[in-house]
Design an enzyme around this catalytic site. Sequence first.
Site, PDB file in Angstrom:
ATOM      1  N   HIS A 269      50.729  57.559 149.683  1.00  0.00           N
ATOM      2  CA  HIS A 269      49.874  57.380 148.648  1.00  0.00           C
ATOM      3  C   HIS A 269      48.694  58.372 149.132  1.00  0.00           C
ATOM      4  O   HIS A 269      48.178  59.116 147.987  1.00  0.00           O
ATOM      5  CB  HIS A 269      49.434  55.785 148.532  1.00  0.00           C
ATOM      6  CG  HIS A 269      48.281  55.593 147.352  1.00  0.00           C
ATOM      7  ND1 HIS A 269      48.754  55.120 146.237  1.00  0.00           N
ATOM      8  CD2 HIS A 269      47.139  55.918 147.328  1.00  0.00           C
ATOM      9  CE1 HIS A 269      47.995  54.999 145.471  1.00  0.00           C
ATOM     10  NE2 HIS A 269      46.663  55.370 146.045  1.00  0.00           N
ATOM     11  N   GLU A 270      48.118  58.251 150.103  1.00  0.00           N
ATOM     12  CA  GLU A 270      46.998  58.927 150.349  1.00  0.00           C
ATOM     13  C   GLU A 270      46.945  60.496 150.352  1.00  0.00           C
ATOM     14  O   GLU A 270      46.129  61.268 150.017  1.00  0.00           O
ATOM     15  CB  GLU A 270      46.051  58.470 151.544  1.00  0.00           C
ATOM     16  CG  GLU A 270      45.682  57.118 151.555  1.00  0.00           C
ATOM     17  CD  GLU A 270      44.856  56.696 150.402  1.00  0.00           C
ATOM     18  OE1 GLU A 270      43.773  57.716 149.873  1.00  0.00           O
ATOM     19  OE2 GLU A 270      44.597  55.530 149.948  1.00  0.00           O
TER      20      GLU A 270
ATOM     21  N   HIS B 235      47.048  61.815 147.003  1.00  0.00           N
ATOM     22  CA  HIS B 235      45.554  62.059 146.340  1.00  0.00           C
ATOM     23  C   HIS B 235      45.111  63.522 147.192  1.00  0.00           C
ATOM     24  O   HIS B 235      44.584  64.269 146.383  1.00  0.00           O
ATOM     25  CB  HIS B 235      44.675  61.106 147.110  1.00  0.00           C
ATOM     26  CG  HIS B 235      44.391  60.084 146.186  1.00  0.00           C
ATOM     27  ND1 HIS B 235      44.220  59.821 144.680  1.00  0.00           N
ATOM     28  CD2 HIS B 235      44.907  58.485 146.607  1.00  0.00           C
ATOM     29  CE1 HIS B 235      44.291  58.617 144.520  1.00  0.00           C
ATOM     30  NE2 HIS B 235      44.544  57.502 145.314  1.00  0.00           N
TER      31      HIS B 235
ATOM     32  N   GLU C  59      45.001  58.796 140.562  1.00  0.00           N
ATOM     33  CA  GLU C  59      45.994  57.796 140.882  1.00  0.00           C
ATOM     34  C   GLU C  59      47.261  57.990 140.307  1.00  0.00           C
ATOM     35  O   GLU C  59      48.467  57.607 141.004  1.00  0.00           O
ATOM     36  CB  GLU C  59      45.471  56.614 140.277  1.00  0.00           C
ATOM     37  CG  GLU C  59      45.984  55.179 141.132  1.00  0.00           C
ATOM     38  CD  GLU C  59      45.447  55.315 142.472  1.00  0.00           C
ATOM     39  OE1 GLU C  59      45.809  54.579 143.288  1.00  0.00           O
ATOM     40  OE2 GLU C  59      44.126  55.622 142.703  1.00  0.00           O
TER      41      GLU C  59
HETATM   42 ZN   LIG Z   1      44.667  55.672 145.430  1.00  0.00          ZN
END
Ligand SMILES: [Zn+2]
Length: 500
Positions: free
Chosen positions: A265-266, A269, A295
Amino acid sequence: MSKLNFADFYQEYLDLLGAYQLALSTMYVDQNTIAPKKGAFNANKAMSILSSQAFAIENNPETIAKIREYASTLEDGSLEKQEITIRLEEIADSENIPADVYRRFVQTRNDSETIWHRAKENNDYSEFRNILEDLMNQQIDLLKYSPRFHQDNAYDVLLDTYEKGTDQKFYDEFFSVIKKELIPLIHQVQNAKQIDTTPIEISIDEKRQAEFADKLMEFMQADPQRVYLSTTEHPFTDFLGKDDVRITTHYYPDTFLSAILSTVHEYGHALFGLQIDEDFYGTTLANNIGSGAHESQSRFLENHIGRSEAFWKALYPSIVESFPEFKDLTPEEITRLINVSVPGLVRTEADELTYPLHILIRYEIEKMMADKTLDYDHLPEIWADKYEEYLGVRPNTDAKGVLQDMHWSAGNIGYFPTYALGSAYAAQLYEAMAKEINVEEELAKGNFTAITDWLKNNVQHYGASKSMKEIVEEVSGKPFDPTIYTNYLKDKYSKLYDLK
Ligand SMILES: [Zn+2]
């Protein structure tokens, strides 16, 4: 030649603010990763001095007048004009706020965060109640100094601040689809034969997890010269510069999958920061990306790649090598186990299917905060009733109920909905990508960059020069459609739980 050519005074202004920002971000990352706890007081003091200096430079009335004059000489539609327009909009929101009003707000916000921490620890909403109402009302009252505010659109302004091009009407329609399509599906899943999760309930120490995280970063072909992974309490990503992004994770011995998915997830980003058009660095075109847009990239990687069978198949040899405990599980079984859906009380622990309902609950409450109709005395009951209505579970403590998230304690209203919206954007982007790339094949070949290059070329290089709504429409050839997201979930969970 750079795509952006600013007047010297403006470039110097950007460079100076960029230098402050780099110092502050570096200190922030340090404080939240490796800095010894006792140094926090001194570091906080230095950070508040630097940030007020940066604020004064950024909002100097003479400079602002000069920027406005300069903006009027720029050609409409040019990137320079777009960059400055974003900046001037932000300045217009805050420049008319009287200094004492703003100071009081910042003070309340600082106190609120401290009080929230204590209230959560003591599991006692009543300690937090008064300051929460005060902070939210101050936050809403600040809007009246913004030219975007007209009487009844407080929530519209807040939503648009976190994600350009959205308002309450847009989200009302979005969440009505979520409700209509996902609540029956969640009930069906609950009534289906449940998946036994004991095979993955194995404890794995931090050291082995960290060793595996390095392999994971390698598998995702992350460039170690540009991105660095460390550990923290609550995972975040910070952008220090064109070639320097820090991502963080947290290793829980009993749920080792959580660190894998949060790292993926990170890294989503991080990629957005790493793959923006090079010339945008240090400008609002790189710095002002909406949280829904961000997101959409982290959830794309986490949900559509990190939770897919193809991903676990490709990663399987390294998994078994690092964790021989799993050698009896097939990649198909692991995929099933990480996608189990069970309605729970805590947003950050929610599975992909029930997650948007956690957001819906917060959205409905925020609407009442924004129009000042929320009964703060009964907020824990309002919260619990909604959990019971939508997810069939009821918190019996404030810590696992209304006090679980820090967002409201920091005065952030309008942020939560972007989490659900980002997931829906991601689904529509993935559908478009899957038409051009055979994801399974590329992952099997270990060609992770086929995915990340697609994201760069179709989405990320635009930075904030286009809204994610526009990008989604352009890339998929149709307007944003939340049923693509709900159909994807229906399809996935019908297969997983053998639903009719
Ligand atoms: Zn996030």
